[in-house]
Design an enzyme around this catalytic site. Structure first.
Site, PDB file in Angstrom:
ATOM      1  N   ASN A   8     -14.445   2.418  49.266  1.00 33.47           N
ATOM      2  CA  ASN A   8     -15.456   1.927  48.330  1.00 33.47           C
ATOM      3  C   ASN A   8     -16.780   1.891  49.089  1.00 33.47           C
ATOM      4  OD1 ASN A   8     -17.105   0.584  46.592  1.00 33.47           O
ATOM      5  ND2 ASN A   8     -15.930  -1.329  46.569  1.00 33.47           N
ATOM      6  N   LYS A  10     -19.653   1.297  48.038  1.00 34.46           N
ATOM      7  CA  LYS A  10     -20.581   0.276  47.512  1.00 34.46           C
ATOM      8  C   LYS A  10     -21.987   0.865  47.397  1.00 34.46           C
ATOM      9  CE  LYS A  10     -17.516  -3.311  49.159  1.00 34.46           C
ATOM     10  NZ  LYS A  10     -17.312  -4.671  49.643  1.00 34.46           N
ATOM     11  N   HIS A  92     -14.281  -5.247  40.476  1.00 37.73           N
ATOM     12  CA  HIS A  92     -14.476  -5.679  41.866  1.00 37.73           C
ATOM     13  C   HIS A  92     -15.123  -7.058  41.864  1.00 37.73           C
ATOM     14  CE1 HIS A  92     -15.933  -5.858  45.977  1.00 37.73           C
ATOM     15  NE2 HIS A  92     -15.076  -4.902  46.256  1.00 37.73           N
ATOM     16  N   GLU A  94     -17.434  -8.222  43.495  1.00 37.09           N
ATOM     17  CA  GLU A  94     -18.907  -8.182  43.526  1.00 37.09           C
ATOM     18  C   GLU A  94     -19.468  -7.956  42.126  1.00 37.09           C
ATOM     19  OE1 GLU A  94     -19.117  -5.288  46.666  1.00 37.09           O
ATOM     20  OE2 GLU A  94     -18.353  -6.800  48.068  1.00 37.09           O
ATOM     21  N   GLU A 162      -7.933  -8.167  46.592  1.00 34.80           N
ATOM     22  CA  GLU A 162      -9.030  -8.371  47.532  1.00 34.80           C
ATOM     23  C   GLU A 162      -9.452  -9.836  47.522  1.00 34.80           C
ATOM     24  OE1 GLU A 162     -11.154  -4.335  48.243  1.00 34.80           O
ATOM     25  OE2 GLU A 162     -12.240  -5.448  46.709  1.00 34.80           O
ATOM     26  N   GLY A 168     -15.879  -8.111  53.745  1.00 27.77           N
ATOM     27  CA  GLY A 168     -17.067  -7.992  54.580  1.00 27.77           C
ATOM     28  C   GLY A 168     -17.235  -9.110  55.595  1.00 27.77           C
ATOM     29  N   SER A 207     -11.776  -6.433  54.776  1.00 22.56           N
ATOM     30  CA  SER A 207     -11.864  -6.313  56.239  1.00 22.56           C
ATOM     31  C   SER A 207     -10.742  -5.483  56.855  1.00 22.56           C
ATOM     32  CB  SER A 207     -11.931  -7.702  56.890  1.00 22.56           C
ATOM     33  OG  SER A 207     -13.100  -8.394  56.476  1.00 22.56           O
TER      34      SER A 207
HETATM   35  P1  13P Z   1     -14.732  -4.610  53.434  1.00 21.25           P
HETATM   36  O1  13P Z   1     -13.700  -3.613  53.868  1.00 21.25           O
HETATM   37  O2  13P Z   1     -16.123  -4.282  53.897  1.00 21.25           O
HETATM   38  O3  13P Z   1     -14.303  -6.020  53.737  1.00 21.25           O
HETATM   39  O4  13P Z   1     -14.827  -4.521  51.823  1.00 21.25           O
HETATM   40  C1  13P Z   1     -13.653  -4.575  51.080  1.00 21.25           C
HETATM   41  C2  13P Z   1     -13.973  -4.235  49.687  1.00 21.25           C
HETATM   42  O5  13P Z   1     -14.639  -4.977  48.977  1.00 21.25           O
HETATM   43  C3  13P Z   1     -13.504  -2.938  49.170  1.00 21.25           C
HETATM   44  O6  13P Z   1     -13.647  -2.853  47.792  1.00 21.25           O
END
Ligand code: 13P
Length: 244
Positions: A8, A10, A92, A94, A162, A168, A207
């Site tokens: 992803n 982002k 997601h 976010e 997740e 992150g 992560s």
């Molecule tokens: P990270 O791997 O940066 O923690 O992000 C995970 C994520 O949100 C994937 O959709």
């Protein structure tokens, strides 16, 4: 089942960086996993071209619930299909946080994806406060019940667990906690979809790095990973794929 390692990307990268990253991923070995990259919307067409004929699939990070219409700034499932996407990440955390997406909204988007033959990758996960309150499994079960449409299993839909607090942050749940949550998700999928629920892929995200991928991917009912930060370097993403 064959694992899926999904990147992803982002809201990261220029067009040039996206195409270079896609080429880098496609140049890697076809490991024991299916590979998927999900660039930002403006880079989809170029990445689709860069991946043409490769073993790496293309996905997007969101779609609208409607197939077309007056929805400024949005992108529809038919547009994603047209540009070569096969998957779409939906719900997601976010987007749930930044855009107020409810389970009902995610479900409507997943229905739109299914109508186009796109495979939805529906994300669920608890906040840190919910985990500390002992509510993590109940929260995730509720998200699954509210977000997955009827045709999800027949289309080979993917669930990504997740935990919000692991995204992150460099922090991950314990292996026991990941295994427990994935077992609960499997049970919920089987309850909703019967035997078909046993064959759906459940990804872990939050992560994931080359250094922890092997241990996480070896856990029962962990059928792949949804990778954020570490998917932005081909070497790291391929390192994770090589850990299956
Ligand atoms: P990270 O791997 O940066 O923690 O992000 C995970 C994520 O949100 C994937 O959709």
């Amino acid at each position: 089942m064959r694992p899926l390692i999904a990147g992803n990307w982002k809201m990261h990268g220029t067009l040039a960086e996206a195409t270079a990253l896609a080429r880098g991923v496609a140049a890697g070995p076809a490991a024991g996993a299916d590979l998927l990259v999900c660039p930002p919307f403006p880079h989809l067409a170029a990445v689709s071209e860069a991946l043409r004929g490769s073993h790496v699939a293309l996905g997007a990070q969101d779609c609208h619930a409607a197939a077309k219409g007056a929805h400024t700034g949005d992108v529809s499932a038919p547009m994603l299909k047209d540009v070569g996407a096969r998957f779409v990440i939906l719900g997601h955390s976010e987007r749930r946080a930044d855009h107020g997406e409810s389970d009902a909204v995610v479900k409507a988007k997943a229905e739109a994806a299914l109508a186009e033959g796109l495979v939805p990758v529906v994300c669920v996960g608890e906040s840190e406060a919910q985990r500390l309150a002992g509510e993590a499994e109940a929260v995730v079960a509720g998200q699954l019940a509210g977000s997955l449409p009827a045709g999800f299993a027949a289309a080979g839909g993917v669930v990504a667990y997740e935990p919000v607090w692991a995204i992150g942050t460099g922090r991950t749940p314990t292996e026991a906690d990941i295994a427990a949550m994935h077992a609960r998700i499997r049970a919920e999928l089987e309850r909703s979809f019967g035997e078909a629920g046993a064959a759906l892929r459940i990804l872990y995200g939050g992560s994931v790095k080359p250094g922890n991928a092997q241990a996480i991917l070896a856990l029962p009912h962990v059928d792949g990973a949804l990778v954020g930060g570490a998917s932005l370097k081909a070497e790291d993403f391929l390192g994770i794929a090589g850990a299956v």
